[in-house]
Motif scaffolding. Structure first.
Motif, PDB file in Angstrom:
ATOM      1  N   UNK A   1      17.077   5.818  89.415  1.00  9.29           N
ATOM      2  CA  UNK A   1      16.347   5.420  88.127  1.00  9.29           C
ATOM      3  C   UNK A   1      15.726   6.709  87.784  1.00  9.29           C
ATOM      4  N   UNK A   2      16.027   7.057  86.344  1.00  6.44           N
ATOM      5  CA  UNK A   2      15.192   8.227  86.092  1.00  6.44           C
ATOM      6  C   UNK A   2      14.153   7.854  84.761  1.00  6.44           C
ATOM      7  N   UNK A   3      13.841   8.864  84.093  1.00  6.85           N
ATOM      8  CA  UNK A   3      12.908   8.604  82.884  1.00  6.85           C
ATOM      9  C   UNK A   3      13.570   8.142  81.741  1.00  6.85           C
ATOM     10  N   UNK A   4      14.799   8.396  81.571  1.00  2.00           N
ATOM     11  CA  UNK A   4      15.457   8.249  80.268  1.00  2.00           C
ATOM     12  C   UNK A   4      16.611   7.260  80.445  1.00  2.00           C
ATOM     13  N   UNK A   5      17.065   6.997  81.806  1.00  3.11           N
ATOM     14  CA  UNK A   5      18.289   6.188  82.118  1.00  3.11           C
ATOM     15  C   UNK A   5      18.444   5.836  83.811  1.00  3.11           C
ATOM     16  N   UNK A   6      19.431   5.440  83.951  1.00  2.00           N
ATOM     17  CA  UNK A   6      19.749   5.099  85.326  1.00  2.00           C
ATOM     18  C   UNK A   6      21.432   5.499  85.824  1.00  2.00           C
TER      19      UNK A   6
ATOM     20  N   UNK B   1      12.818   7.267  72.396  1.00  4.05           N
ATOM     21  CA  UNK B   1      13.323   5.741  72.366  1.00  4.05           C
ATOM     22  C   UNK B   1      13.697   5.449  73.835  1.00  4.05           C
ATOM     23  N   UNK B   2      14.523   6.207  74.625  1.00  4.68           N
ATOM     24  CA  UNK B   2      15.108   5.961  75.790  1.00  4.68           C
ATOM     25  C   UNK B   2      13.817   5.798  76.760  1.00  4.68           C
ATOM     26  N   UNK B   3      12.931   6.781  76.491  1.00  2.00           N
ATOM     27  CA  UNK B   3      11.902   6.757  77.517  1.00  2.00           C
ATOM     28  C   UNK B   3      11.095   5.357  77.394  1.00  2.00           C
ATOM     29  N   UNK B   4      10.680   5.107  76.239  1.00  2.00           N
ATOM     30  CA  UNK B   4      10.006   3.825  75.885  1.00  2.00           C
ATOM     31  C   UNK B   4      10.699   2.740  76.309  1.00  2.00           C
ATOM     32  N   UNK B   5      11.986   2.539  76.101  1.00  2.00           N
ATOM     33  CA  UNK B   5      12.965   1.401  76.279  1.00  2.00           C
ATOM     34  C   UNK B   5      12.908   1.494  78.061  1.00  2.00           C
ATOM     35  N   UNK B   6      12.751   2.468  78.698  1.00  2.00           N
ATOM     36  CA  UNK B   6      12.641   2.497  80.206  1.00  2.00           C
ATOM     37  C   UNK B   6      11.468   1.912  80.626  1.00  2.00           C
TER      38      UNK B   6
ATOM     39  N   UNK C   1      21.709   5.116  79.292  1.00  2.00           N
ATOM     40  CA  UNK C   1      20.432   5.193  79.062  1.00  2.00           C
ATOM     41  C   UNK C   1      19.721   3.818  78.896  1.00  2.00           C
ATOM     42  N   UNK C   2      18.195   3.731  78.680  1.00  2.00           N
ATOM     43  CA  UNK C   2      17.642   2.567  78.782  1.00  2.00           C
ATOM     44  C   UNK C   2      17.948   1.846  77.487  1.00  2.00           C
ATOM     45  N   UNK C   3      17.864   2.552  76.424  1.00  2.00           N
ATOM     46  CA  UNK C   3      17.919   1.915  75.191  1.00  2.00           C
ATOM     47  C   UNK C   3      19.306   1.276  75.089  1.00  2.00           C
ATOM     48  N   UNK C   4      20.279   1.732  75.602  1.00  2.00           N
ATOM     49  CA  UNK C   4      21.731   1.001  75.512  1.00  2.00           C
ATOM     50  C   UNK C   4      21.382  -0.263  76.684  1.00  2.00           C
ATOM     51  N   UNK C   5      20.862  -0.386  77.712  1.00  2.00           N
ATOM     52  CA  UNK C   5      20.586  -1.379  78.319  1.00  2.00           C
ATOM     53  C   UNK C   5      19.937  -2.361  77.670  1.00  2.00           C
TER      54      UNK C   5
END
Length: 244
Positions: free
Chosen positions: A127-132, A95-100, A144-148
């Motif tokens: 910036x990483x694969x799952x978040x920043x 989920x985090x990866x796809x959100x990213x 994490x990207x999903x949180x963003x």
């Protein structure tokens, strides 16, 4: 049922095609970095580099999907069940990866850009694969990207470019070796708020005998070399600006 279970693809073919796809991905990564780091193509370099980065964002999950499809094709029933199980176990990471992928495709997130998300505000460090990672007044924070996506975020261009400065440092303790100075400087730089991370600081051991280390930095606007000299002097280093 028998047609589903039979093997339409061999392991050799799977490994060969997967390696070829990964090589293509790495070549695309090298090409994108080439566009970003080298002053080519005049004014078109920046839009070309941005386009290449967007293509990479799409290419990476596409290659993974193709490799997974090939893996399932080896033995559709059992390998397919294995992929479903792995996907269920790693659901949060996926989920985090796809959100990213969505964020990085639609938004230009670069080092040192200002970002505000929820109750946090700071500048992007990595910036990483799952978040920043963002640098805030309290320290470096991971989001994490999903949180963003779920909380929403805003970006600003960040501060204007400042000036380069080159410092020559040595430890006030004569027993401290240059390698130890370099290690310690790398730790300090991660939390140092005066640096413009659009350009990575460069550390070189200029004189092994005297134990001197050269540090080249790009400073934020309104930050002077004298301030940096005072900072490192207070941090127990002998520090003088290098005359170019």
């Amino acid at each position: 049922m028998e047609e589903i279970i039979q093997n339409p693809l061999s392991w050799f073919s799977f490994i060969s095609i997967s390696l070829l796809l990964l090589v293509i991905q790495q070549l695309a990564v090298v090409g994108s970095r080439f566009l970003h780091n080298f002053m080519l193509f005049g004014r078109t370099r920046i839009p070309l580099a941005d386009l290449a980065q967007k293509m990479l964002v799409v290419l990476e999950p596409l290659i993974f999907v193709l490799i997974i499809g090939l893996f399932v094709a080896i033995h559709p029933l059992f390998n397919g069940m294995a992929i479903v199980l792995i996907s269920a176990v790693t659901f949060l990471q996926l989920r985090d990866y796809l959100s990213g992928r969505i964020i990085l495709y639609t938004t230009s997130i670069m080092h040192d850009k200002k970002i505000s998300a929820g109750n946090f505000s700071g500048s992007v460090v990595k910036t990483g694969k799952l978040g920043l990672h963002i640098r805030t007044a309290e320290g470096v924070l991971y989001l994490n990207y999903y949180r963003l996506i779920s909380e929403g975020f805003t970006l600003s261009a960040g501060e204007e470019l400042g000036d380069y400065c080159t410092l020559v440092l040595s430890s006030k303790s004569p027993e401290t070796k240059p390698k130890e100075i370099v290690r310690r400087l790398n730790e300090i730089l991660l939390t140092l708020p005066y640096i413009d991370w659009k350009y990575r600081p460069k550390i070189t051991t200029s004189n092994q005998i005297s134990g001197e280390v050269e540090l080249k930095l790009l400073l934020h606007e309104n930050i002077t070399t004298e301030e940096m000299v005072r900072y490192f002097t207070d941090a127990d280093y002998n520090c003088v600006p290098k005359k170019i």
